[in-house]
Design a protein around this motif. Structure first.
Motif, PDB file in Angstrom:
ATOM      1  N   VAL A  44      -3.844  18.164  -2.583  1.00 53.41           N
ATOM      2  CA  VAL A  44      -4.175  17.983  -0.986  1.00 53.41           C
ATOM      3  C   VAL A  44      -4.750  16.838  -1.114  1.00 53.41           C
ATOM      4  CG1 VAL A  44      -5.543  18.607   0.710  1.00 53.41           C
ATOM      5  CG2 VAL A  44      -3.730  20.561  -0.545  1.00 53.41           C
ATOM      6  N   ALA A  45      -5.811  16.898  -1.865  1.00 52.82           N
ATOM      7  CA  ALA A  45      -6.529  15.247  -1.812  1.00 52.82           C
ATOM      8  C   ALA A  45      -6.172  14.176  -2.389  1.00 52.82           C
ATOM      9  CB  ALA A  45      -8.143  15.328  -2.893  1.00 52.82           C
ATOM     10  N   GLN A  46      -5.057  14.058  -3.261  1.00 50.93           N
ATOM     11  CA  GLN A  46      -4.200  12.801  -3.527  1.00 50.93           C
ATOM     12  C   GLN A  46      -3.191  12.044  -2.624  1.00 50.93           C
ATOM     13  OE1 GLN A  46      -2.969  14.465  -7.366  1.00 50.93           O
ATOM     14  NE2 GLN A  46      -3.150  13.083  -7.925  1.00 50.93           N
ATOM     15  N   VAL A  47      -2.685  14.084  -2.105  1.00 56.14           N
ATOM     16  CA  VAL A  47      -1.539  13.567  -0.450  1.00 56.14           C
ATOM     17  C   VAL A  47      -2.455  13.321   0.704  1.00 56.14           C
ATOM     18  CG1 VAL A  47      -0.537  14.896   1.182  1.00 56.14           C
ATOM     19  CG2 VAL A  47      -0.254  15.537  -1.200  1.00 56.14           C
ATOM     20  N   LEU A  48      -3.987  13.655   0.811  1.00 55.92           N
ATOM     21  CA  LEU A  48      -4.335  12.549   1.439  1.00 55.92           C
ATOM     22  C   LEU A  48      -5.171  10.993   1.228  1.00 55.92           C
ATOM     23  CD1 LEU A  48      -6.605  15.890   2.811  1.00 55.92           C
ATOM     24  CD2 LEU A  48      -4.426  14.755   4.622  1.00 55.92           C
ATOM     25  N   GLY A  49      -5.454  11.033   1.380  1.00 51.72           N
ATOM     26  CA  GLY A  49      -6.016   9.978  -0.194  1.00 51.72           C
ATOM     27  C   GLY A  49      -5.058   8.794   0.228  1.00 51.72           C
ATOM     28  N   GLY A  50      -3.319   9.403  -0.608  1.00 55.94           N
ATOM     29  CA  GLY A  50      -2.212   8.103  -0.082  1.00 55.94           C
ATOM     30  C   GLY A  50      -2.133   8.446   0.867  1.00 55.94           C
ATOM     31  N   ILE A  51      -1.995   8.615   1.848  1.00 60.60           N
ATOM     32  CA  ILE A  51      -1.511   8.907   3.587  1.00 60.60           C
ATOM     33  C   ILE A  51      -1.981   8.168   4.137  1.00 60.60           C
ATOM     34  CG2 ILE A  51      -1.485  10.000   5.895  1.00 60.60           C
ATOM     35  CD1 ILE A  51       0.007  12.658   4.040  1.00 60.60           C
ATOM     36  N   GLY A  52      -3.806   8.438   3.266  1.00 63.31           N
ATOM     37  CA  GLY A  52      -5.186   7.296   4.232  1.00 63.31           C
ATOM     38  C   GLY A  52      -4.985   5.774   3.322  1.00 63.31           C
ATOM     39  N   LEU A  53      -4.267   5.338   2.921  1.00 62.95           N
ATOM     40  CA  LEU A  53      -3.519   4.116   1.676  1.00 62.95           C
ATOM     41  C   LEU A  53      -2.962   3.793   2.364  1.00 62.95           C
ATOM     42  CD1 LEU A  53      -5.000   2.459  -0.021  1.00 62.95           C
ATOM     43  CD2 LEU A  53      -3.536   3.219  -1.840  1.00 62.95           C
ATOM     44  N   SER A  54      -1.530   5.045   2.123  1.00 65.04           N
ATOM     45  CA  SER A  54      -0.367   3.751   2.909  1.00 65.04           C
ATOM     46  C   SER A  54       0.180   3.872   4.749  1.00 65.04           C
ATOM     47  CB  SER A  54       0.550   4.798   2.741  1.00 65.04           C
ATOM     48  OG  SER A  54       0.995   6.138   3.526  1.00 65.04           O
ATOM     49  N   THR A  55      -1.636   4.412   5.445  1.00 66.75           N
ATOM     50  CA  THR A  55      -1.389   4.026   6.992  1.00 66.75           C
ATOM     51  C   THR A  55      -2.292   3.415   7.009  1.00 66.75           C
ATOM     52  OG1 THR A  55      -2.753   6.184   7.790  1.00 66.75           O
ATOM     53  CG2 THR A  55      -0.365   5.900   7.958  1.00 66.75           C
ATOM     54  N   GLY A  56      -3.422   3.146   6.246  1.00 66.97           N
ATOM     55  CA  GLY A  56      -4.564   1.935   6.333  1.00 66.97           C
ATOM     56  C   GLY A  56      -5.781   3.104   7.134  1.00 66.97           C
ATOM     57  N   ILE A  57      -5.760   3.886   7.871  1.00 67.89           N
ATOM     58  CA  ILE A  57      -6.852   5.079   8.751  1.00 67.89           C
ATOM     59  C   ILE A  57      -7.523   5.529   7.273  1.00 67.89           C
ATOM     60  CG2 ILE A  57      -7.133   7.028   9.912  1.00 67.89           C
ATOM     61  CD1 ILE A  57      -4.539   6.014  11.169  1.00 67.89           C
TER      62      ILE A  57
ATOM     63  N   ARG B 219       0.746  -1.248  -0.299  1.00 63.55           N
ATOM     64  CA  ARG B 219      -0.149   0.255   0.132  1.00 63.55           C
ATOM     65  C   ARG B 219       1.152   1.387   0.318  1.00 63.55           C
ATOM     66  NH1 ARG B 219      -4.049  -1.616   4.542  1.00 63.55           N
ATOM     67  NH2 ARG B 219      -5.080  -3.458   3.661  1.00 63.55           N
ATOM     68  N   THR B 220       1.237   0.872   0.918  1.00 67.23           N
ATOM     69  CA  THR B 220       3.320   2.366   0.995  1.00 67.23           C
ATOM     70  C   THR B 220       3.630   2.853  -0.612  1.00 67.23           C
ATOM     71  OG1 THR B 220       3.207   2.194   2.719  1.00 67.23           O
ATOM     72  CG2 THR B 220       4.855   3.715   2.258  1.00 67.23           C
ATOM     73  N   MET B 221       3.969   1.062  -1.514  1.00 68.25           N
ATOM     74  CA  MET B 221       4.592   1.730  -2.445  1.00 68.25           C
ATOM     75  C   MET B 221       3.322   2.219  -3.507  1.00 68.25           C
ATOM     76  SD  MET B 221       6.619  -1.822  -2.697  1.00 68.25           S
ATOM     77  CE  MET B 221       6.938  -2.357  -4.485  1.00 68.25           C
ATOM     78  N   LEU B 222       1.882   1.915  -3.146  1.00 66.97           N
ATOM     79  CA  LEU B 222       1.294   2.563  -4.104  1.00 66.97           C
ATOM     80  C   LEU B 222       0.883   4.005  -4.147  1.00 66.97           C
ATOM     81  CD1 LEU B 222      -0.783   1.554  -6.372  1.00 66.97           C
ATOM     82  CD2 LEU B 222      -2.597   0.466  -4.782  1.00 66.97           C
ATOM     83  N   ALA B 223       0.789   3.811  -2.139  1.00 70.12           N
ATOM     84  CA  ALA B 223       0.154   5.423  -2.441  1.00 70.12           C
ATOM     85  C   ALA B 223       1.239   6.610  -2.832  1.00 70.12           C
ATOM     86  CB  ALA B 223      -0.205   5.652  -1.255  1.00 70.12           C
ATOM     87  N   SER B 224       2.907   5.524  -2.704  1.00 72.66           N
ATOM     88  CA  SER B 224       4.190   7.387  -2.639  1.00 72.66           C
ATOM     89  C   SER B 224       3.608   7.850  -4.324  1.00 72.66           C
ATOM     90  CB  SER B 224       5.396   6.349  -3.155  1.00 72.66           C
ATOM     91  OG  SER B 224       5.449   5.330  -4.089  1.00 72.66           O
ATOM     92  N   VAL B 225       3.196   6.495  -5.304  1.00 68.84           N
ATOM     93  CA  VAL B 225       2.796   7.146  -6.694  1.00 68.84           C
ATOM     94  C   VAL B 225       1.773   9.186  -6.426  1.00 68.84           C
ATOM     95  CG1 VAL B 225       2.024   7.710  -9.148  1.00 68.84           C
ATOM     96  CG2 VAL B 225       3.399   5.492  -7.945  1.00 68.84           C
ATOM     97  N   PHE B 226       0.545   8.462  -5.856  1.00 70.43           N
ATOM     98  CA  PHE B 226      -0.641   9.417  -5.806  1.00 70.43           C
ATOM     99  C   PHE B 226       0.384  10.601  -4.976  1.00 70.43           C
ATOM    100  CE2 PHE B 226      -2.650   6.137  -6.951  1.00 70.43           C
ATOM    101  CZ  PHE B 226      -3.146   6.252  -7.551  1.00 70.43           C
ATOM    102  N   ILE B 227       1.013  10.229  -3.204  1.00 73.61           N
ATOM    103  CA  ILE B 227       1.500  11.005  -2.590  1.00 73.61           C
ATOM    104  C   ILE B 227       2.746  12.368  -3.682  1.00 73.61           C
ATOM    105  CG2 ILE B 227       3.007  11.427  -1.012  1.00 73.61           C
ATOM    106  CD1 ILE B 227       1.416   9.160   0.376  1.00 73.61           C
ATOM    107  N   SER B 228       3.304  12.297  -4.329  1.00 76.98           N
ATOM    108  CA  SER B 228       4.260  12.608  -4.746  1.00 76.98           C
ATOM    109  C   SER B 228       3.815  13.247  -6.033  1.00 76.98           C
ATOM    110  CB  SER B 228       5.612  11.874  -5.971  1.00 76.98           C
ATOM    111  OG  SER B 228       4.999  11.076  -6.245  1.00 76.98           O
ATOM    112  N   GLN B 229       2.536  12.978  -6.880  1.00 75.31           N
ATOM    113  CA  GLN B 229       2.009  13.461  -7.926  1.00 75.31           C
ATOM    114  C   GLN B 229       1.083  14.626  -7.085  1.00 75.31           C
ATOM    115  OE1 GLN B 229      -1.812  10.724  -9.602  1.00 75.31           O
ATOM    116  NE2 GLN B 229       0.198  10.095 -11.131  1.00 75.31           N
ATOM    117  N   GLY B 230       0.885  14.353  -5.764  1.00 73.85           N
ATOM    118  CA  GLY B 230      -0.151  15.824  -5.345  1.00 73.85           C
ATOM    119  C   GLY B 230       0.575  16.696  -4.098  1.00 73.85           C
ATOM    120  N   VAL B 231       2.151  15.889  -3.923  1.00 70.31           N
ATOM    121  CA  VAL B 231       2.701  17.340  -3.740  1.00 70.31           C
ATOM    122  C   VAL B 231       3.497  18.813  -5.426  1.00 70.31           C
ATOM    123  CG1 VAL B 231       4.950  16.972  -2.994  1.00 70.31           C
ATOM    124  CG2 VAL B 231       3.842  16.485  -1.808  1.00 70.31           C
TER     125      VAL B 231
END
Length: 196
Positions: free
Chosen positions: A70-83, A9-21
């Protein structure tokens, strides 16, 4: 959460977090997607939201690009942390689909362009992540179990004859009229009839 799920999940979310940033720091890079988002969401918010909120809906694409980032960063954080991983995954899938639609990539070149294939694959990945139950039983299994039905309810219903099911249903209805204790007794009786 299992270690392998957390890493995946962290690997998958990293792409979206970087796009969001990138969208937050350089909003001009996602101006096409932000313009489409603004054109569709802003009028809806102005119609539906209360007046104090509707007055504050932004008109410029830079703000919409940053909100999307910001939505992409928050979605990525939610996906990677499981929250909030399911909601986060759905937000990420929506952002990715919006990318594909806004750039017109779902046309003829959809299966020849590697970038488009990567976006389609990422969308599929986050949709799978949204469905993941982390090894716990799904909602269907839990609801059958709560109702007292056996795990293989599909097979049982085929082996039990139509007359047996009608008789069990009639017994349940008849006993249910008597009161709460009779309902439990009828449910137990019905379970034993279906199990045998």
């Amino acid at each position: 959460m299992a270690f392998s799920r957390a890493v995946a999940r962290t690997m998958l979310a990293s792409v979206f977090i970087s796009q969001g940033v990138k969208a937050v720091t350089d909003p001009d890079s996602t101006s096409v997607q932000a313009e489409m988002l603004r054109d569709r969401i802003a009028p809806l918010l102005r119609r539906v939201a209360p007046d104090p909120i509707a007055e504050r809906v932004p008109d410029d694409t830079v703000t919409w690009a940053r909100l999307r980032g910001v939505a992409q960063v928050l979605g990525g954080i939610g996906l990677s942390t499981g929250i909030g991983r399911r909601y986060g995954a759905l937000v990420l899938a929506a952002c990715n689909l919006q990318d594909l639609i806004a750039t017109g990539s779902l046309g003829r070149k959809a299966f020849t362009d590697p970038d488009v294939l990567a976006k389609v694959a990422l969308t599929g990945g986050v949709l799978l992540a949204a469905q993941d139950t982390e090894g716990r039983p799904g909602l269907g299994y839990r609801s059958h179990r709560a109702c007292g039905r056996p795990q293989s309810a599909g097979r049982t219903s085929r082996t039990v004859g139509k007359a047996d099911r009608k008789a069990a249903l009639k017994a349940t209805r008849t006993s249910a009229r008597g009161g709460r204790g009779d309902v439990r007794a009828a449910a137990t009786e019905t379970k034993s009839r279906l199990a045998s």
